[in-house]
Design an enzyme around this catalytic site. Structure first.
Site, PDB file in Angstrom:
ATOM      1  N   THR A 179     -25.979  58.270 -35.714  1.00 37.01           N
ATOM      2  CA  THR A 179     -26.503  59.101 -36.656  1.00 37.01           C
ATOM      3  C   THR A 179     -25.913  60.176 -37.139  1.00 37.01           C
ATOM      4  OG1 THR A 179     -28.347  60.126 -37.039  1.00 37.01           O
ATOM      5  CG2 THR A 179     -27.968  60.095 -34.828  1.00 37.01           C
ATOM      6  N   ASP A 180     -25.938  60.873 -38.219  1.00 37.12           N
ATOM      7  CA  ASP A 180     -25.208  62.027 -38.582  1.00 37.12           C
ATOM      8  C   ASP A 180     -25.910  63.374 -37.893  1.00 37.12           C
ATOM      9  OD1 ASP A 180     -27.707  62.301 -39.933  1.00 37.12           O
ATOM     10  OD2 ASP A 180     -26.959  62.461 -41.907  1.00 37.12           O
ATOM     11  N   GLU A 181     -27.036  62.933 -37.211  1.00 41.89           N
ATOM     12  CA  GLU A 181     -27.673  63.958 -36.554  1.00 41.89           C
ATOM     13  C   GLU A 181     -26.907  64.724 -35.428  1.00 41.89           C
ATOM     14  OE1 GLU A 181     -31.811  64.166 -36.028  1.00 41.89           O
ATOM     15  OE2 GLU A 181     -32.231  62.935 -37.733  1.00 41.89           O
TER      16      GLU A 181
ATOM     17  N   TYR B 167     -33.558  63.897 -29.657  1.00 40.42           N
ATOM     18  CA  TYR B 167     -33.182  62.624 -30.070  1.00 40.42           C
ATOM     19  C   TYR B 167     -31.677  62.776 -30.559  1.00 40.42           C
ATOM     20  CZ  TYR B 167     -31.859  59.434 -33.918  1.00 40.42           C
ATOM     21  OH  TYR B 167     -31.216  58.544 -34.808  1.00 40.42           O
TER      22      TYR B 167
ATOM     23  N   LYS C  42     -28.440  60.676 -28.669  1.00 39.36           N
ATOM     24  CA  LYS C  42     -27.596  60.041 -29.607  1.00 39.36           C
ATOM     25  C   LYS C  42     -26.017  60.373 -29.342  1.00 39.36           C
ATOM     26  CE  LYS C  42     -28.644  57.077 -31.921  1.00 39.36           C
ATOM     27  NZ  LYS C  42     -28.833  55.502 -31.640  1.00 39.36           N
TER      28      LYS C  42
HETATM   29  P1  NAD Z   1     -36.696  52.228 -35.233  1.00 45.36           P
HETATM   30  O1  NAD Z   1     -37.559  53.049 -34.551  1.00 45.36           O
HETATM   31  O2  NAD Z   1     -37.315  51.695 -36.703  1.00 45.36           O
HETATM   32  O3  NAD Z   1     -36.441  50.889 -34.514  1.00 45.36           O
HETATM   33  C1  NAD Z   1     -36.034  50.866 -33.021  1.00 45.36           C
HETATM   34  C2  NAD Z   1     -35.888  49.639 -32.534  1.00 45.36           C
HETATM   35  O4  NAD Z   1     -35.668  49.584 -31.199  1.00 45.36           O
HETATM   36  C3  NAD Z   1     -37.595  49.151 -32.391  1.00 45.36           C
HETATM   37  O5  NAD Z   1     -37.534  47.687 -32.902  1.00 45.36           O
HETATM   38  C4  NAD Z   1     -37.875  49.035 -30.922  1.00 45.36           C
HETATM   39  O6  NAD Z   1     -38.841  48.213 -30.484  1.00 45.36           O
HETATM   40  C5  NAD Z   1     -36.466  48.868 -30.318  1.00 45.36           C
HETATM   41  N1  NAD Z   1     -36.369  49.494 -28.922  1.00 45.36           N
HETATM   42  C6  NAD Z   1     -36.686  50.719 -28.797  1.00 45.36           C
HETATM   43  N2  NAD Z   1     -36.531  51.031 -27.372  1.00 45.36           N
HETATM   44  C7  NAD Z   1     -35.904  49.947 -26.879  1.00 45.36           C
HETATM   45  C8  NAD Z   1     -35.245  49.253 -25.648  1.00 45.36           C
HETATM   46  N3  NAD Z   1     -35.199  50.195 -24.630  1.00 45.36           N
HETATM   47  N4  NAD Z   1     -35.006  48.095 -25.372  1.00 45.36           N
HETATM   48  C9  NAD Z   1     -34.859  47.343 -26.626  1.00 45.36           C
HETATM   49  N5  NAD Z   1     -35.345  47.596 -27.846  1.00 45.36           N
HETATM   50  C10 NAD Z   1     -35.830  48.905 -27.773  1.00 45.36           C
HETATM   51  O7  NAD Z   1     -35.411  52.813 -35.598  1.00 45.36           O
HETATM   52  P2  NAD Z   1     -34.323  52.662 -37.185  1.00 45.36           P
HETATM   53  O8  NAD Z   1     -34.891  53.626 -37.815  1.00 45.36           O
HETATM   54  O9  NAD Z   1     -34.486  51.190 -37.385  1.00 45.36           O
HETATM   55  O10 NAD Z   1     -32.900  52.906 -36.272  1.00 45.36           O
HETATM   56  C11 NAD Z   1     -32.287  52.020 -35.728  1.00 45.36           C
HETATM   57  C12 NAD Z   1     -30.835  52.866 -35.348  1.00 45.36           C
HETATM   58  O11 NAD Z   1     -30.164  53.391 -36.397  1.00 45.36           O
HETATM   59  C13 NAD Z   1     -31.151  53.800 -34.137  1.00 45.36           C
HETATM   60  O12 NAD Z   1     -30.271  53.703 -33.383  1.00 45.36           O
HETATM   61  C14 NAD Z   1     -31.092  55.091 -34.817  1.00 45.36           C
HETATM   62  O13 NAD Z   1     -30.700  56.139 -33.989  1.00 45.36           O
HETATM   63  C15 NAD Z   1     -30.242  54.768 -35.878  1.00 45.36           C
HETATM   64  N6  NAD Z   1     -30.267  55.623 -37.159  1.00 45.36           N
HETATM   65  C16 NAD Z   1     -31.561  55.597 -37.840  1.00 45.36           C
HETATM   66  C17 NAD Z   1     -31.448  56.393 -39.206  1.00 45.36           C
HETATM   67  C18 NAD Z   1     -32.594  56.119 -39.904  1.00 45.36           C
HETATM   68  O14 NAD Z   1     -32.710  56.989 -41.082  1.00 45.36           O
HETATM   69  N7  NAD Z   1     -33.653  55.496 -39.509  1.00 45.36           N
HETATM   70  C19 NAD Z   1     -30.459  57.284 -39.493  1.00 45.36           C
HETATM   71  C20 NAD Z   1     -29.187  57.098 -38.615  1.00 45.36           C
HETATM   72  C21 NAD Z   1     -29.281  56.333 -37.628  1.00 45.36           C
HETATM   73  P1  TYD Z   2     -37.463  62.199 -41.154  1.00 49.12           P
HETATM   74  O1  TYD Z   2     -37.818  61.059 -41.931  1.00 49.12           O
HETATM   75  O2  TYD Z   2     -38.233  62.356 -39.866  1.00 49.12           O
HETATM   76  O3  TYD Z   2     -35.936  62.094 -40.871  1.00 49.12           O
HETATM   77  P2  TYD Z   2     -34.772  63.012 -40.039  1.00 49.12           P
HETATM   78  O4  TYD Z   2     -35.842  63.864 -39.049  1.00 49.12           O
HETATM   79  O5  TYD Z   2     -34.129  62.023 -39.314  1.00 49.12           O
HETATM   80  O6  TYD Z   2     -34.286  63.674 -41.058  1.00 49.12           O
HETATM   81  O7  TYD Z   2     -37.686  63.682 -41.685  1.00 49.12           O
HETATM   82  C1  TYD Z   2     -36.748  64.014 -42.829  1.00 49.12           C
HETATM   83  C2  TYD Z   2     -37.161  65.120 -43.425  1.00 49.12           C
HETATM   84  O8  TYD Z   2     -38.474  65.275 -43.785  1.00 49.12           O
HETATM   85  C3  TYD Z   2     -37.187  66.410 -42.167  1.00 49.12           C
HETATM   86  O9  TYD Z   2     -36.138  67.553 -42.618  1.00 49.12           O
HETATM   87  C4  TYD Z   2     -38.462  66.581 -41.894  1.00 49.12           C
HETATM   88  C5  TYD Z   2     -39.144  66.330 -43.159  1.00 49.12           C
HETATM   89  N1  TYD Z   2     -40.550  65.870 -42.820  1.00 49.12           N
HETATM   90  C6  TYD Z   2     -41.683  66.519 -43.612  1.00 49.12           C
HETATM   91  O10 TYD Z   2     -41.581  67.532 -44.123  1.00 49.12           O
HETATM   92  N2  TYD Z   2     -42.858  66.050 -43.253  1.00 49.12           N
HETATM   93  C7  TYD Z   2     -43.046  64.900 -42.714  1.00 49.12           C
HETATM   94  O11 TYD Z   2     -44.177  64.430 -42.557  1.00 49.12           O
HETATM   95  C8  TYD Z   2     -42.040  64.215 -42.044  1.00 49.12           C
HETATM   96  C9  TYD Z   2     -42.206  63.048 -41.121  1.00 49.12           C
HETATM   97  C10 TYD Z   2     -40.797  64.824 -42.244  1.00 49.12           C
END
Ligand code: NAD
Ligand code: TYD
Length: 345
Positions: free
Chosen positions: A125-127, A150, A154
């Site tokens: 992630t960019d985080e 988090y 990562k």
């Molecule tokens: P999500 O929380 O929707 O899904 C995570 C999945 O992983 C779930 O299906 C969960 O059951 C499974 N999981 C959790 N712990 C596990 C374990 N110990 N063993 C097997 N499975 C397990 O997450 P997402 O938003 O789909 O993100 C997926 C990946 O992308 C993550 O690695 C996250 O860090 C990365 N990512 C997400 C975003 C975003 O905007 N959502 C951005 C950048 C990177």
């Molecule tokens: P989020 O979707 O949790 O993603 P990330 O923390 O990975 O960027 O949050 C996106 C942005 O929105 C973040 O700056 C926090 C803000 N936010 C709110 O203001 N209200 C909310 O209820 C949530 C979930 C997030």
């Protein structure tokens, strides 16, 4: 291709599996997922009977389960989405983040090493880069300066990956994407929280003044990029994947309100529901993320194809058509979580 996808029952993983089954119908895809609160087999209902797809429930941090999986499947490639993914939950309790995101990644890498997988894609992630001021963008060479548990977990996983490439030659690639949005996102992240609350006439809780900036990437564009990286990314490299679409949180919430207002029969002002709340992230709340994606663009000829307006409309329409899905993934645990973060609102 025998592809192991971990975390495929989550938001991005389920979209990625759907993408792979469509674009590579001859591949075999095994989805290994623990099915935590964020993992839902409902996310894959439409593709679960596809030829070449199967599901195994298990934990990536469970050495024996992972050893058995690799011994049975002997995957050629692994894409590791499995993670605890929500910043607010990591601030409440970091333990599961350390266990899954760091230890789980190491367990997978060890199995990948033993079974000589040809490709390991670590979804990061960019985080991991921490926060930016009003100017500039992170490149793949920016230092890792995570600000919440988090992001720290990562970043640690990325470094463990790097070490397995350097020390053992595990052929891996790391992707760092910006904020994804689209169908099947669990209703704890910004967009689905706002859409669900608006439809239920509840407050739209914006943290602080809503001035933080995120770069929004439609999930299908991310899946296309991941497919390219999996097939053509240079081993040992990191690739940023961003939407080239920076917006302040409050702008996103306003846009969602506008789209919803245009969709419902009776005119309603969803914006009246916007409520600025005390920021539950405090000093751990990163102000701005932005990614320089020129590497991905020049090496793999990728750029985002869905603009924000279209992506938000598709997303809102998906949630409007799938309100049952939203309610089905929410449990009593979600209500407790909501109570803790939003202080009983
Ligand atoms: P999500 O929380 O929707 O899904 C995570 C999945 O992983 C779930 O299906 C969960 O059951 C499974 N999981 C959790 N712990 C596990 C374990 N110990 N063993 C097997 N499975 C397990 O997450 P997402 O938003 O789909 O993100 C997926 C990946 O992308 C993550 O690695 C996250 O860090 C990365 N990512 C997400 C975003 C975003 O905007 N959502 C951005 C950048 C990177
Ligand atoms: P989020 O979707 O949790 O993603 P990330 O923390 O990975 O960027 O949050 C996106 C942005 O929105 C973040 O700056 C926090 C803000 N936010 C709110 O203001 N209200 C909310 O209820 C949530 C979930 C997030």
């Amino acid at each position: 291709m025998k592809l192991l996808v971990t975390g495929g029952a989550g938001f991005i993983g389920s979209n990625f599996i759907r993408h792979i089954l469509t674009t590579h119908p001859d591949w075999r895809v095994v989805n290994f997922d623990k099915l935590t609160y964020a993992g839902n087999l409902e996310n894959l209902r439409d593709v679960e009977s596809s030829d070449g797809y199967s599901f195994v429930q298990g934990d990536i941090a469970d050495r024996e389960a992972v050893a058995q999986l690799f011994s049975d499947l002997k995957p050629q490639a692994v894409v590791n989405f499995a993670a605890e993914s929500h910043v607010d939950r990591s601030i409440l309790d970091a333990s599961a983040f350390i266990e899954t995101n760091i230890k789980g990644t190491q367990v997978l890498l060890e199995a990948a090493r033993e079974y000589a997988v040809e490709r390991f894609v670590q979804i990061s992630t960019d985080e991991v880069y921490g926060t930016l001021g009003e100017e500039g963008a992170f490149t793949e060479h920016s230092p890792l300066v995570p600000n919440n548990p988090y992001a720290a977990s990562k970043a640690a996983a990325d470094l463990v990956c790097r070490s397995y490439w350097k020390a053992y030659g595990v052929p891996l690639v790391i992707t760092r994407s910006s904020n994804n949005y689209g169908p099947y996102q669990f209703p704890e992240k910004l967009l689905p929280v706002m859409i669900r609350n608006a439809l239920n006439g509840k407050e739209l809780p914006v943290y602080g003044e809503g001035k933080q900036v995120r770069d929004w990437l439609y999930v299908e564009d991310n899946c296309r990029a991941l497919d390219l990286v999996l097939l053509k990314g240079r081993t040992g490299e990191v690739y940023n994947i961003g939407g080239d679409c920076e917006r302040r949180n409050i702008e996103i919430v306003n846009l969602i309100c506008d789209i919803l207002a245009a969709r419902v029969d009776e005119p309603r002002s969803f914006k009246e529901l916007i409520t600025f709340i005390k920021d539950p992230r405090g000093a751990a709340h990163d102000f701005r993320y932005a990614l320089d994606c020129s590497k991905l663009q020049s090496e793999l000829d990728w750029k985002p194809s869905v603009d924000l307006e279209e992506g938000l409309e598709r997303t809102v329409d998906w949630y409007l058509g799938n309100q049952q899905w939203v309610e089905s993934v929410i449990t009593g645990e979600y209500q407790e979580y909501y109570q803790k973060v939003y202080g009983g609102r």
